[in-house]
Enzyme design. Structure first.
Site, short mmCIF file in Angstrom:
data_model
loop_
_atom_site.label_atom_id
_atom_site.label_comp_id
_atom_site.label_asym_id
_atom_site.label_seq_id
_atom_site.Cartn_x
_atom_site.Cartn_y
_atom_site.Cartn_z
N GLU A 191 1.41 -0.79 0.19
CA GLU A 191 -0.02 -0.49 -0.08
C GLU A 191 0.76 1.00 -0.26
O GLU A 191 0.78 2.02 1.05
CB GLU A 191 -0.70 -0.02 0.95
CG GLU A 191 -2.08 -0.57 1.09
CD GLU A 191 -3.28 -0.77 2.05
OE1 GLU A 191 -3.39 -0.25 3.24
OE2 GLU A 191 -4.46 -1.51 1.79
N CYS A 204 7.54 13.23 1.83
CA CYS A 204 8.75 13.64 3.10
C CYS A 204 9.41 14.80 2.67
O CYS A 204 9.78 15.40 1.01
CB CYS A 204 9.71 12.75 3.13
SG CYS A 204 10.76 12.77 3.89
N CYS A 245 12.25 16.13 4.07
CA CYS A 245 13.45 16.60 3.88
C CYS A 245 14.68 16.76 3.07
O CYS A 245 14.60 17.16 2.23
CB CYS A 245 13.97 15.22 4.93
SG CYS A 245 14.16 13.83 3.43
N GLU A 273 -7.14 -7.75 -0.66
CA GLU A 273 -7.59 -7.54 0.98
C GLU A 273 -8.59 -6.63 1.06
O GLU A 273 -8.99 -5.74 0.56
CB GLU A 273 -6.23 -6.06 1.38
CG GLU A 273 -4.77 -6.59 1.68
CD GLU A 273 -4.00 -5.62 2.23
OE1 GLU A 273 -5.10 -5.50 3.14
OE2 GLU A 273 -2.81 -5.88 1.81
N TRP A 319 -9.78 0.24 11.55
CA TRP A 319 -8.77 1.77 11.89
C TRP A 319 -9.82 2.94 11.75
O TRP A 319 -9.29 3.94 11.63
CB TRP A 319 -8.01 1.52 10.78
CG TRP A 319 -8.38 0.91 9.55
CD1 TRP A 319 -8.11 -0.37 9.03
CD2 TRP A 319 -8.92 1.42 8.17
NE1 TRP A 319 -8.56 -0.95 7.50
CE2 TRP A 319 -9.26 0.32 7.27
CE3 TRP A 319 -9.74 2.58 8.26
CZ2 TRP A 319 -9.95 0.51 6.37
CZ3 TRP A 319 -10.47 2.57 7.09
CH2 TRP A 319 -10.83 1.59 6.06
#
Ligand code: GLA
Length: 643
Positions: free
Chosen positions: A143, A151, A153, A298, A306
């Protein structure tokens, strides 16, 4: 063969349990298990200190029981030793916070450390299991973008700059594309460009659009790097990664092209009586991505863990939802997960084998589904193109939903897709999705719910289509760099539609604007029908008497979002000569190449007149005329005269 099975995490269980797992899998008819998805720290507890014995044993056991392995590359959770040695590989948020170890997907997509080690792991697994007879599919990562899409950074910033340099060549090219003369953002070198971190005010939308493209591409590079290692060693084993239905973050058209088989994870909310409609749309996308069958990799047997409130699936719903996936082109039904966990964040997530073991209704439903899938084996591999397509484009979606710079933040692409999909679905009409540049030959009706970002190439492909075409509002507004087309909307669609758009008139929540074709909400436009017939006009208010819907040849333009598009849709369907299957509300009718699935999503019995006689594969009986479908029951007809 239809696939049946799910994620199997034997590393969470003592070895004594494995024999029972395999025995029960066989009893249920399981024929595929996804293994080792989060097993990196188990396979390599310290760098180079491999522990393959348990996985050897599991793959052997699976094979002995006739069960194929969808073997994961195990790269979804980098292990603690790697993170401690290279803390800089953890992702950083837009606010500069570096995330900690303790969950999963703890990696910066651009981290060379993570990539090197992930590829090393993939290659090691491929080498070890290349000739293992259980290995039938590679499951790369897991997934992508579930927890880590982006990100901020320094490493990501450098990667972004390289990506931008490849796209624009010179900083002048970037300045022109990003329109940096606005708000004084002129750059003199790529080294000055940063990811769109949290800034004092709205961030340049062109920068955001490129960031979305970059983030999708950066994760795809990771997938491709692992795939390349697998291909070197096991060129004949198909590769996949599990998609997440219709996901904003990743351009699945591009991703699917890199896969051998499209697989998807789908979790419709059992508490939402309409959830089967949106999930059907995502299934249709999966089938359309490579225009071939796909696999539901799935889904949940009952509750997930969740959501804020996790409703279980009432009796019959798991079977019904599973049959629904088959109806929409899946070649099987797989689940998260095989045995319900006793610990970790997913200990309350349902499983094929619940905490209570075999003395549960859950287990009985698992057995029932195994039997049903055997009865339906002949639908595997079948595919046919629909007569109707909805156009979906990620660039345009990203542009449309850019924060803080649009005429309204109320136009949401998924909702616009559903505006059209819902009535099509209710009429039993099969729908494909298509990217705007795709050859649309064979469709009778193509609907473009919105194409905010529209290139000349997209306009050309749409113009080449000779069936009924419907284009929704706020389309043809900007080019690939998010710059308004000269002269304004609909830009390159102007000739095709025969209209010009002078102003956007978005509506506040709860406000409607009357038109002669019914009420509009969310959005209206002040348009001119320069070379088109006016088929509906606004009534009342500031736009009174102005064109709302126009038509030129077979091309209709809607300058508004209709509150109920169904009556309008019916006239277009009649013109396109597209017919569905008449079913009561809440019953889903889906054709899959010579088969008709009728799925009763309601809690009442429903009477249906079959459009054609056939054999119900689930009960092996002939059916014709009127039938009654029990609550949450289904029939799957092999239509007479067709195999
Ligand atoms: C996704 C993930 C699984 C699991 C399930 C729970 O499908 O891939 O690992 O977390 O969600 O619903």
């Amino acid at each position: 063969m239809l696939r049946f099975g799910g994620d199997y995490n034997p590393e969470q269980w003592p070895e004594e349990v494995w024999a029972e797992d395999l025995r029960l899998m066989s009893e249920a008819g399981v024929n595929m298990a996804t293994v080792a998805v989060f097993a990196w720290s188990r396979l390599e507890p310290e760098q180079g200190a491999w522990d393959f014995a348990w996985l050897d044993r599991i793959l052997d056991l699976l094979h002995e029981h006739g069960i194929d392995a969808d073997l994961a590359t195990a790269t979804a959770t980098p292990p603690p030793w790697l993170v401690r040695a290279h803390p800089e590989m953890m992702p950083v948020t837009a606010d500069g916070v570096r995330l900690e170890f303790g969950s999963r997907q703890g990696y910066c997509p651009s981290s060379p450390v993570y990539r090197t080690h992930a590829v090393r792991l993939a290659r090691t697994l491929a080498t070890r299991y290349a000739s293992h007879p259980a290995l039938k599919m590679w499951h790369i990562g897991n997934e992508y973008a579930d927890h880590t899409l982006e990100c901020f950074c320094e490493v990501s910033a450098a990667h972004f700059r390289t990506w931008l340099e490849a796209r624009y060549g010179t900083i002048g090219g970037l300045n022109a594309a990003w329109g940096t003369s606005c708000w004084g953002q002129l750059y003199t070198g790529f080294d000055q460009v940063e990811p769109p971190r949290t800034a004092p005010g709205p961030v340049n939308p062109a920068q955001l659009l490129d960031w979305r493209r970059f983030c999708s591409d950066a994760l795809l590079e990771l997938f491709e790097a692992e795939k390349a290692a697998l291909r070197e060693v096991t060129p004949d084993i198909p590769v996949t990664t599990n998609f997440m239905s219709i996901l904003h973050g990743l351009d699945y058209w591009k991703w699917a092209a890199a896969e051998d088989l499209v697989t998807d994870d789908a979790y419709p909310d059992p508490a939402d009586p309409e959830s089967h409609v949106a999930i059907a749309l995502s299934y249709d996308l999966m089938r359309s991505l490579k225009r071939q069958p796909w696999l539901l990799l799935e889904s949940s047997p009952s509750a997930v863990s969740w959501r804020a409130v996790n409703a279980p699936k009432p009796p019959g719903m798991m079977r019904l939802h599973s049959l629904q996936a088959l109806a929409h082109g899946s070649d099987g039904v797989m689940f998260f997960q095989w045995r319900q966990a006793r610990f970790g964040p997913e200990k309350f997530h349902s499983a094929l084998l619940p905490h209570g073991g075999t003395a549960t209704r859950g287990w009985q439903e698992t057995l029932q589904l195994g039997r049903d899938l055997k009865a339906l084996a002949e639908v595997a591999g079948s595919y046919e193109q629909a007569q109707v397509a909805l156009v979906l484009d990620w660039d345009s979606w990203w542009g449309l939903e850019a924060p803080e710079s649009m005429p309204s933040d109320r136009l949401k692409l998924k909702e616009l897709l559903l505006d059209w999909y819902r009535p099509l679905h209710a009429r039993g009409i099969a729908v494909d999705l298509a990217p705007p540049g795709r050859d649309l030959t064979g469709y009778r009706l193509v609907i473009v719910p919105n194409l905010y970002l529209c290139t000349e190439e997209s306009a050309k492909a749409l113009s080449a289509f000779d069936g009924e075409l419907v284009v929704g509002p706020f389309s043809g507004v900007v080019d690939a760099a998010d710059q308004v087309h000269p002269g304004g909307a609909p830009g390159p669609l102007r000739d095709l539609l025969g209209v010009t758009v002078e102003e956007f008139w978005p509506l506040h929540d709860g406000v409607t604007q009357a038109t002669t074709a019914g009420a509009a909400r969310t959005w209206t436009e002040w348009i001119h029908a320069t070379d088109a017939e006016v088929v509906a006009r606004y009534r009342g208010g500031e736009l009174d008497g102005r064109p709302a819907i126009t038509r030129k040849g077979g091309v209709t333009y809607l300058s508004c979002r209709l509150d109920d598009p169904a009556p309008f849709l019916d006239t277009v369907l009649a013109r396109a000569d597209v017919h569905g299957v008449e079913v009561p509300r809440g019953v889903e009718a889906v054709r899959r190449a010579g088969h008709l699935f009728l799925l009763n999503h309601t809690t009442d019995p429903q009477r249906i007149t079959l459009p054609q006689a056939g054999t119900d594969l689930l009960t092996a009986t002939s059916r014709q005329g009127e039938i009654e479908l029990a609550p949450r029951d289904a029939v799957v007809l092999r239509l007479e005269g067709r195999k």
